[in-house]
Design a protein around this motif. Sequence first.
Motif, short mmCIF file in Angstrom:
data_model
loop_
_atom_site.label_atom_id
_atom_site.label_comp_id
_atom_site.label_asym_id
_atom_site.label_seq_id
_atom_site.Cartn_x
_atom_site.Cartn_y
_atom_site.Cartn_z
N ILE A 1 -7.37 1.98 -1.99
CA ILE A 1 -6.61 1.58 -0.81
C ILE A 1 -7.21 2.16 0.47
CG2 ILE A 1 -4.38 1.88 0.36
CD1 ILE A 1 -3.06 1.67 -2.39
N THR A 2 -7.64 3.40 0.40
CA THR A 2 -8.06 4.07 1.64
C THR A 2 -9.53 3.84 2.01
OG1 THR A 2 -8.53 6.10 0.42
CG2 THR A 2 -6.34 5.89 1.38
N GLN A 3 -10.35 3.54 1.04
CA GLN A 3 -11.79 3.45 1.35
C GLN A 3 -12.30 2.03 1.57
OE1 GLN A 3 -13.41 6.43 1.84
NE2 GLN A 3 -11.32 7.14 1.48
N LEU B 1 -5.10 13.99 -2.05
CA LEU B 1 -5.03 12.52 -1.94
C LEU B 1 -4.04 12.11 -0.86
CD1 LEU B 1 -5.07 11.41 -5.70
CD2 LEU B 1 -6.93 11.24 -4.05
N MET C 1 1.52 11.90 -9.50
CA MET C 1 0.57 12.96 -9.85
C MET C 1 1.20 14.35 -9.68
SD MET C 1 -3.33 12.66 -8.76
CE MET C 1 -4.56 13.43 -9.76
N VAL D 1 -4.68 18.13 -6.39
CA VAL D 1 -5.32 16.85 -6.06
C VAL D 1 -4.30 15.88 -5.46
CG1 VAL D 1 -6.53 14.86 -7.04
CG2 VAL D 1 -7.17 17.16 -7.74
N ARG E 1 0.83 -1.21 0.00
CA ARG E 1 0.00 0.00 0.00
C ARG E 1 0.87 1.26 0.00
NH1 ARG E 1 -4.76 -1.39 4.43
NH2 ARG E 1 -4.79 -3.60 4.01
N PHE F 1 -3.62 18.81 -11.05
CA PHE F 1 -2.92 17.58 -10.65
C PHE F 1 -2.17 17.81 -9.33
CE2 PHE F 1 -2.41 14.03 -13.84
CZ PHE F 1 -3.48 14.39 -14.64
N ALA G 1 3.69 6.07 -5.16
CA ALA G 1 3.76 6.19 -6.62
C ALA G 1 2.63 7.07 -7.14
CB ALA G 1 3.69 4.80 -7.26
N SER G 2 1.44 6.92 -6.57
CA SER G 2 0.29 7.70 -7.05
C SER G 2 0.46 9.19 -6.73
CB SER G 2 -1.00 7.19 -6.42
OG SER G 2 -1.24 5.87 -6.81
N VAL G 3 0.78 9.49 -5.48
CA VAL G 3 0.87 10.91 -5.08
C VAL G 3 2.07 11.59 -5.73
CG1 VAL G 3 1.17 12.48 -3.13
CG2 VAL G 3 -0.37 10.53 -2.92
N ASP H 1 -5.79 7.72 6.52
CA ASP H 1 -5.96 6.26 6.50
C ASP H 1 -4.90 5.59 7.36
OD1 ASP H 1 -7.32 3.88 5.31
OD2 ASP H 1 -5.32 3.51 4.50
N PHE I 1 -5.15 10.94 -14.40
CA PHE I 1 -5.85 11.45 -13.22
C PHE I 1 -6.71 10.33 -12.61
CE2 PHE I 1 -9.30 13.41 -10.94
CZ PHE I 1 -8.74 14.51 -10.32
N VAL J 1 -5.74 12.26 2.43
CA VAL J 1 -6.61 11.08 2.59
C VAL J 1 -5.77 9.87 3.00
CG1 VAL J 1 -8.12 9.47 1.36
CG2 VAL J 1 -8.35 11.92 0.97
N ALA J 2 -4.61 9.69 2.35
CA ALA J 2 -3.74 8.55 2.67
C ALA J 2 -3.20 8.65 4.09
CB ALA J 2 -2.60 8.48 1.66
N LEU K 1 2.28 1.85 -3.50
CA LEU K 1 1.23 2.30 -4.42
C LEU K 1 0.81 3.74 -4.12
CD1 LEU K 1 -0.99 -0.90 -4.65
CD2 LEU K 1 0.34 0.13 -6.49
N LEU K 2 0.68 4.06 -2.83
CA LEU K 2 0.28 5.43 -2.47
C LEU K 2 1.37 6.42 -2.84
CD1 LEU K 2 -1.39 4.74 1.00
CD2 LEU K 2 -2.53 5.51 -1.08
N VAL L 1 -6.44 4.52 -7.46
CA VAL L 1 -5.54 3.72 -6.61
C VAL L 1 -5.66 4.18 -5.15
CG1 VAL L 1 -3.12 3.26 -6.07
CG2 VAL L 1 -3.91 3.11 -8.42
N VAL L 2 -5.59 5.49 -4.93
CA VAL L 2 -5.66 6.02 -3.56
C VAL L 2 -7.04 5.76 -2.96
CG1 VAL L 2 -5.48 8.08 -2.13
CG2 VAL L 2 -3.90 7.75 -4.02
N PHE L 3 -8.10 5.98 -3.72
CA PHE L 3 -9.45 5.72 -3.20
C PHE L 3 -9.62 4.24 -2.85
CE2 PHE L 3 -12.01 9.51 -5.12
CZ PHE L 3 -11.31 10.36 -4.29
N LYS M 1 -9.51 1.34 11.68
CA LYS M 1 -9.59 0.51 10.47
C LYS M 1 -8.76 -0.74 10.76
CE LYS M 1 -8.79 0.67 5.48
NZ LYS M 1 -8.20 1.45 4.36
N PHE N 1 -4.44 7.40 -10.89
CA PHE N 1 -3.83 7.73 -9.60
C PHE N 1 -4.90 7.91 -8.52
CE2 PHE N 1 -0.24 9.60 -12.25
CZ PHE N 1 0.54 8.47 -12.11
#
Lengths: 144, 58
Positions: free
Chosen positions: B22-24, A126, A60, A122, A49, A119, A55-57, A133, B12, A129-130, A52-53, B18-20, A142, B15
């Motif tokens: 994992i987190t939701q 994000l 972006m 956002v 996780r 981008f 890499a995504s953030v 979490d 968009f 949010v991570a 992946l998080l 992926v975050v949604f 959780k 990415f």
Amino acid sequence: MATKVNYPLAAGDKGLVEESTSRVSPTTALIAGWLVPGAGHLLLGKWIRAILLMASVVGMFAIGIALKGKLYSPNTGEPLDMLGFAGDLGSGLLYGLARLLGWGQAPVLVAIADYGTKFIVVAGLLNIVAAVDAHSLASGRKHS
Amino acid sequence: MTISHFSAVLLFSLFTSVVFGITQRAEPKMMVRFGALCFVLFVGGTIAASWVMWLIKH
């Protein structure tokens, strides 16, 4: 990580209570996750996780910078700029690094650059949010 | 760097999904399912909105 532990409760109660056994405090996970994308999950041992998080953030954010998006600054006096700054700040150290290197300072002239601005904002949102979490995982709210 | 508008939509959506995912959601299988659903809704919603705008213009 959550396990069942025994507590001496009322008579007749089996005393099985869910409790978080994470050694990382929720606040530490939250702050680490905010400063470095994915670091909160990394501290909690959630490697996949975290990768992946991150890499995504980071992806972006980097694409936003590459598209010549704008980094918002504090104290411009414009309410929308202040909201944009709050979103950008969600990226933690990435925002500080980009400001130090002077990225995202050019004026936005084309639609694609405006996409870049979005981008970047956002990516910050994000990341928040991570980080939240990671806080929920560390506190046991959780379970996995 | 320049990318097409559709590429921007795909990146968009990827990415963010992926975050949604994992987190939701809590279970890995549900994370993948929710992430895929978010991706489809992002891309599908954008395409649908594009056609609506095209119809309004014409």
